[in-house]
Design a protein around this motif. Structure first.
Motif, PDB file in Angstrom:
ATOM      1  N   VAL A  22       0.852  -1.187   0.000  1.00 57.13           N
ATOM      2  CA  VAL A  22       0.000   0.000   0.000  1.00 57.13           C
ATOM      3  C   VAL A  22       0.896   1.248   0.000  1.00 57.13           C
ATOM      4  O   VAL A  22       1.725   1.421   0.896  1.00 57.13           O
ATOM      5  N   PHE A  23       0.687   2.109  -1.000  1.00 54.91           N
ATOM      6  CA  PHE A  23       1.542   3.276  -1.173  1.00 54.91           C
ATOM      7  C   PHE A  23       0.726   4.568  -1.134  1.00 54.91           C
ATOM      8  O   PHE A  23      -0.256   4.710  -1.868  1.00 54.91           O
ATOM      9  N   ASP A  24       1.144   5.493  -0.291  1.00 59.01           N
ATOM     10  CA  ASP A  24       0.687   6.863  -0.432  1.00 59.01           C
ATOM     11  C   ASP A  24       1.216   7.392  -1.773  1.00 59.01           C
ATOM     12  O   ASP A  24       2.142   6.812  -2.359  1.00 59.01           O
ATOM     13  N   LEU A  25       0.627   8.470  -2.261  1.00 55.58           N
ATOM     14  CA  LEU A  25       1.048   9.018  -3.553  1.00 55.58           C
ATOM     15  C   LEU A  25       2.023  10.183  -3.417  1.00 55.58           C
ATOM     16  O   LEU A  25       3.197  10.057  -3.735  1.00 55.58           O
ATOM     17  N   VAL A 176       1.980  -4.022   3.997  1.00 56.32           N
ATOM     18  CA  VAL A 176       2.980  -2.997   4.316  1.00 56.32           C
ATOM     19  C   VAL A 176       2.495  -1.686   3.733  1.00 56.32           C
ATOM     20  O   VAL A 176       1.901  -1.649   2.656  1.00 56.32           O
ATOM     21  N   MET A 177       2.692  -0.594   4.474  1.00 56.69           N
ATOM     22  CA  MET A 177       2.268   0.721   4.004  1.00 56.69           C
ATOM     23  C   MET A 177       3.443   1.673   3.959  1.00 56.69           C
ATOM     24  O   MET A 177       4.248   1.745   4.896  1.00 56.69           O
ATOM     25  N   PHE A 178       3.512   2.420   2.844  1.00 54.36           N
ATOM     26  CA  PHE A 178       4.567   3.401   2.612  1.00 54.36           C
ATOM     27  C   PHE A 178       3.952   4.790   2.659  1.00 54.36           C
ATOM     28  O   PHE A 178       2.964   5.063   1.979  1.00 54.36           O
ATOM     29  N   GLU A 179       4.559   5.686   3.433  1.00 51.87           N
ATOM     30  CA  GLU A 179       4.022   7.037   3.636  1.00 51.87           C
ATOM     31  C   GLU A 179       5.163   8.022   3.824  1.00 51.87           C
ATOM     32  O   GLU A 179       6.237   7.654   4.307  1.00 51.87           O
ATOM     33  N   LEU A 185       1.036   6.724   9.563  1.00 52.76           N
ATOM     34  CA  LEU A 185       1.414   5.324   9.767  1.00 52.76           C
ATOM     35  C   LEU A 185       0.960   4.790  11.123  1.00 52.76           C
ATOM     36  O   LEU A 185       1.087   3.594  11.388  1.00 52.76           O
ATOM     37  N   ALA A 186       0.422   5.663  11.972  1.00 44.54           N
ATOM     38  CA  ALA A 186       0.025   5.224  13.310  1.00 44.54           C
ATOM     39  C   ALA A 186      -1.081   4.178  13.256  1.00 44.54           C
ATOM     40  O   ALA A 186      -1.007   3.132  13.920  1.00 44.54           O
ATOM     41  N   GLY A 192      -1.561  -3.800  12.433  1.00 43.48           N
ATOM     42  CA  GLY A 192      -0.623  -4.901  12.250  1.00 43.48           C
ATOM     43  C   GLY A 192       0.242  -4.803  11.012  1.00 43.48           C
ATOM     44  O   GLY A 192       1.026  -5.719  10.726  1.00 43.48           O
ATOM     45  N   MET A 193       0.109  -3.710  10.250  1.00 39.88           N
ATOM     46  CA  MET A 193       0.901  -3.557   9.034  1.00 39.88           C
ATOM     47  C   MET A 193       2.355  -3.233   9.358  1.00 39.88           C
ATOM     48  O   MET A 193       2.656  -2.603  10.377  1.00 39.88           O
ATOM     49  N   THR A 194       3.245  -3.643   8.479  1.00 40.30           N
ATOM     50  CA  THR A 194       4.610  -3.143   8.497  1.00 40.30           C
ATOM     51  C   THR A 194       4.571  -1.727   7.941  1.00 40.30           C
ATOM     52  O   THR A 194       3.847  -1.438   6.990  1.00 40.30           O
TER      53      THR A 194
END
Length: 238
Positions: A22-25, A176-179, A185-186, A192-194
């Motif tokens: 999952v990616f923020d833009l 996994v989430m990228f921000e 990201l909290a 439970g995401m990385t």
């Protein structure tokens, strides 16, 4: 986490289980130094100035206050002034996307990721599609979850993440989430995401204001990187 490009070392087991990426833009999929978001920032100030017949400096101060209080300028304008969100989104995303350089390496890295890939943005779908297309990565994503899909409630509201997770049946432990903003990201961390924080190259300051830094949220960040393509390649090799 300060002065390190990884809050933790990438090891073989950290990403081998991931099925949803999952990616923020803005300032995440495309780099901070492209300065694309500065165009949107200027458009938002102009919108506030025209809406409320304010001088630009006064409008910019209000714009930033709304951002801090409501999470996005749009959310604040809707709450206080009942604006038409479609009109706002159309006007502030009328920008020049040629500022973004195509990134074939990033495209290859995203395409190589196992499982599903999503863009999760506080912007609208049209903006996300145009930016991702210019980067050359749009075709590698399964879907875009935008501010409209979120019911116009922006990150970091927990209800927005809940909508995304429910819509796509995402299991936190497998995602996994990228921000670029630690505060966003909290909630993913609690789910439970990385979590991966994407920062400017070598932590160089950019147009981002000091108040947009999230030092108090560093416990919600598992990894930090200033090069998304390099990070994804390393994660796949670990």
């Amino acid at each position: 986490m300060t002065n390190q490009l990884s809050a933790h070392r990438i090891t073989a087991d950290r990403f081998s289980h991931v099925t949803d990426w999952v990616f923020d833009l803005d300032n995440t999929l495309y780099p901070h130094h492209s300065n694309l978001f500065s165009q949107i920032d200027v458009k938002m100030t102009a919108y506030v100035s025209e809406l409320l017949q304010m001088e630009r400096d006064e409008a910019r101060t209000l714009q930033k206050n709304l951002y801090r209080e409501y999470g996005t300028t749009l959310n604040g304008l809707m709450e206080r002034y009942s604006i038409d969100p479609d009109d706002f989104l159309e006007k502030v995303h009328d920008i020049d996307y040629s500022w973004l350089d195509p990134d074939p390496r990033l495209g290859d890295a995203i395409r190589a990721l196992p499982g599903r890939k999503f863009i999760f943005t506080n912007g609208d779908r049209g903006h996300a599609e145009r930016a991702a297309r210019q980067l050359g990565v749009l075709d590698h994503f399964d879907d875009i979850f935008d501010i409209v899909a979120a019911g116009l409630l922006p990150k970091p509201a927990a209800a927005t993440y809940d909508k995304f997770v429910a819509l796509h049946r995402v299991v936190g432990e497998n995602a996994v989430m990228f921000e670029d903003l630690a505060r966003n990201l909290a909630v993913p961390k609690k789910l439970g995401m990385t979590t991966v924080l994407v920062v400017p190259n070598n932590f160089e300051p950019t147009f981002t204001e000091i108040w947009e830094q999230d030092a108090n949220e560093e416990d919600d960040v598992d990894f930090v990187t200033d090069n998304l393509a390099d990070f994804l390649e390393t994660a796949m090799k670990a």
